[in-house]
Design a protein around this motif. Structure first.
Motif, PDB file in Angstrom:
ATOM      1  N   SER A  65     -19.738 -11.501 -72.001  1.00  0.00           N
ATOM      2  CA  SER A  65     -19.615 -11.210 -73.338  1.00  0.00           C
ATOM      3  C   SER A  65     -19.263  -9.710 -73.654  1.00  0.00           C
ATOM      4  N   PHE A  66     -18.296  -9.520 -74.386  1.00  0.00           N
ATOM      5  CA  PHE A  66     -17.896  -8.181 -74.875  1.00  0.00           C
ATOM      6  C   PHE A  66     -18.018  -8.140 -76.511  1.00  0.00           C
ATOM      7  N   GLU A  67     -18.300  -6.762 -76.634  1.00  0.00           N
ATOM      8  CA  GLU A  67     -18.280  -6.347 -78.121  1.00  0.00           C
ATOM      9  C   GLU A  67     -17.014  -5.980 -78.395  1.00  0.00           C
ATOM     10  N   MET A  68     -16.484  -6.467 -79.582  1.00  0.00           N
ATOM     11  CA  MET A  68     -15.159  -6.261 -79.750  1.00  0.00           C
ATOM     12  C   MET A  68     -15.037  -5.938 -81.384  1.00  0.00           C
ATOM     13  N   LEU A  69     -14.177  -4.986 -81.783  1.00  0.00           N
ATOM     14  CA  LEU A  69     -13.879  -4.832 -83.189  1.00  0.00           C
ATOM     15  C   LEU A  69     -12.698  -5.886 -83.412  1.00  0.00           C
ATOM     16  N   THR A  70     -13.104  -6.595 -84.578  1.00  0.00           N
ATOM     17  CA  THR A  70     -11.965  -7.693 -84.989  1.00  0.00           C
ATOM     18  C   THR A  70     -11.740  -7.496 -86.633  1.00  0.00           C
ATOM     19  N   VAL A  77     -17.514 -11.333 -78.070  1.00  0.00           N
ATOM     20  CA  VAL A  77     -16.399 -12.301 -77.701  1.00  0.00           C
ATOM     21  C   VAL A  77     -16.631 -12.605 -76.266  1.00  0.00           C
ATOM     22  N   GLU A  78     -16.438 -13.900 -76.011  1.00  0.00           N
ATOM     23  CA  GLU A  78     -16.581 -14.223 -74.228  1.00  0.00           C
ATOM     24  C   GLU A  78     -15.264 -14.244 -73.594  1.00  0.00           C
ATOM     25  N   VAL A  91     -10.296 -12.609 -69.545  1.00  0.00           N
ATOM     26  CA  VAL A  91      -9.299 -13.078 -70.256  1.00  0.00           C
ATOM     27  C   VAL A  91     -10.029 -13.818 -71.618  1.00  0.00           C
ATOM     28  N   PHE A  92      -9.551 -13.338 -72.837  1.00  0.00           N
ATOM     29  CA  PHE A  92     -10.044 -13.925 -73.734  1.00  0.00           C
ATOM     30  C   PHE A  92      -9.467 -15.140 -74.518  1.00  0.00           C
ATOM     31  N   GLU A  93      -9.942 -16.067 -75.328  1.00  0.00           N
ATOM     32  CA  GLU A  93      -9.225 -17.085 -75.925  1.00  0.00           C
ATOM     33  C   GLU A  93      -8.160 -16.526 -76.835  1.00  0.00           C
ATOM     34  N   LYS A  94      -7.228 -17.437 -77.008  1.00  0.00           N
ATOM     35  CA  LYS A  94      -5.778 -17.035 -77.473  1.00  0.00           C
ATOM     36  C   LYS A  94      -4.841 -16.298 -76.537  1.00  0.00           C
ATOM     37  N   PHE A  95      -5.383 -16.141 -75.253  1.00  0.00           N
ATOM     38  CA  PHE A  95      -4.520 -15.372 -74.241  1.00  0.00           C
ATOM     39  C   PHE A  95      -4.350 -16.317 -73.170  1.00  0.00           C
ATOM     40  N   THR A  96      -2.947 -15.954 -72.643  1.00  0.00           N
ATOM     41  CA  THR A  96      -2.697 -17.065 -71.375  1.00  0.00           C
ATOM     42  C   THR A  96      -2.501 -15.803 -70.198  1.00  0.00           C
TER      43      THR A  96
END
Length: 213
Positions: A65-70, A77-78, A91-96
Motif C-alpha cells: 500500500s502507498f499513500e497517494m494524492l488523488t 492505494v494498493e 503497478v497500480f490499478e488502471k495501469f498496464t
C-alpha cells in the motif's frame, strides 16, 4: 621335603612381585577420556549454526500500500509487484505493464506511458544527456530539472530533462534506486483530461523500481 617347601616359597614371592609390576604399569597408562560436552574434537565436523549461514535475500511483497494524492485527497492505494527483464516495480490499478518492453501505460489510453530501462554500471551521463536533449527538442523547449526534486516521489534525479509542446509533456530521467542501481525513464504525457490520472500514480510506481537480485 625341605626342597619342596623352598620351591613353594620362591614361587609365591615371584607371583607377588609380578602382581606389583602389573599394577604399577596399569597406573602409568591413563585411560582415554571423551570430552565431557560431547562435542567432536574435529572442528570441521561441527555443523554450521544458523548465524554462520548466509541469510537468503528478503523477497519483495506481492502487494503493497502507498499513500497517494488523488482528486479525492490523500488515499492509500494498493500496488501489485510486477517483474520485467532485470527489474521489478509496483503497478497500480488502471495501469498496464508490458514485461517484455518495460513499458508502463495507462490502460484506458496507452498514449500515456513510460519506458523503463536498466542502465549499465559504466553508463556515460554526458552522452545520455546530449542524446536526450536532441530527442526532446523536437517536441518543444527543453528544461533541465536535474538534482533534488522537492515533494516528488523520486526524490532526486541525476538527470531530469523535460520538453513541453502542443502535444503534451515528455520527460527523460536518469534515476538511481536506494540499492545504487541506475535506470532510464522516458515518459510521454499527452494533453488531455486523463493527464491527472497518469502523472501521480506513474511517478510513485517509478519510485519502487528495483534491480532483480
Amino acid at each position: 621335603m625341605k626342597l619342596k617347601k623352598k620351591n613353594r616359597y620362591w614361587i609365591a614371592v615371584s607371583l607377588f612381585i609380578l602382581v606389583i609390576m602389573i599394577s604399577a604399569c596399569s597406573a602409568e597408562i591413563e585411560p582415554e577420556t571423551k570430552p565431557a560436552t560431547g562435542v567432536s574434537e574435529d572442528p570441521s565436523s561441527v555443523p554450521p549454526s544458523s548465524e554462520q549461514e548466509s541469510p537468503e535475500e528478503k523477497k519483495r511483497e506481492e502487494t503493497k500500500s502507498f499513500e497517494m494524492l488523488t482528486s479525492e485527497g490523500n488515499q492509500s492505494v494498493e500496488g501489485r509487484l510486477h517483474y520485467a527483464e532485470g527489474f521489478s516495480l509496483y503497478v497500480f490499478e488502471k495501469f498496464t505493464f508490458d514485461a517484455d518492453t518495460g513499458r508502463l501505460s495507462l490502460t484506458s489510453n496507452p498514449d500515456y506511458y513510460v519506458d523503463i530501462k536498466p542502465l549499465p554500471a559504466d553508463y556515460d551521463l554526458d552522452q545520455l544527456k546530449a542524446a536526450a536533449k536532441e530527442d526532446l527538442s523536437e517536441a518543444g523547449k527543453v528544461t533541465d530539472y536535474s538534482g533534488e526534486l522537492v515533494e516528488h516521489p523520486l526524490g532526486f534525479a541525476e538527470l531530469y530533462l523535460q520538453s513541453s509542446g502542443v502535444e503534451g509533456i515528455s520527460d527523460y530521467m536518469v534515476w538511481t534506486s536506494e540499492q545504487g542501481d541506475a535506470f532510464e525513464f522516458r515518459l510521454h504525457n499527452p494533453k488531455s483530461e486523463e493527464a491527472s490520472n497518469f502523472a501521480g500514480p506513474v511517478l510513485v510506481s517509478l519510485s519502487t523500481v528495483q534491480k532483480n537480485r
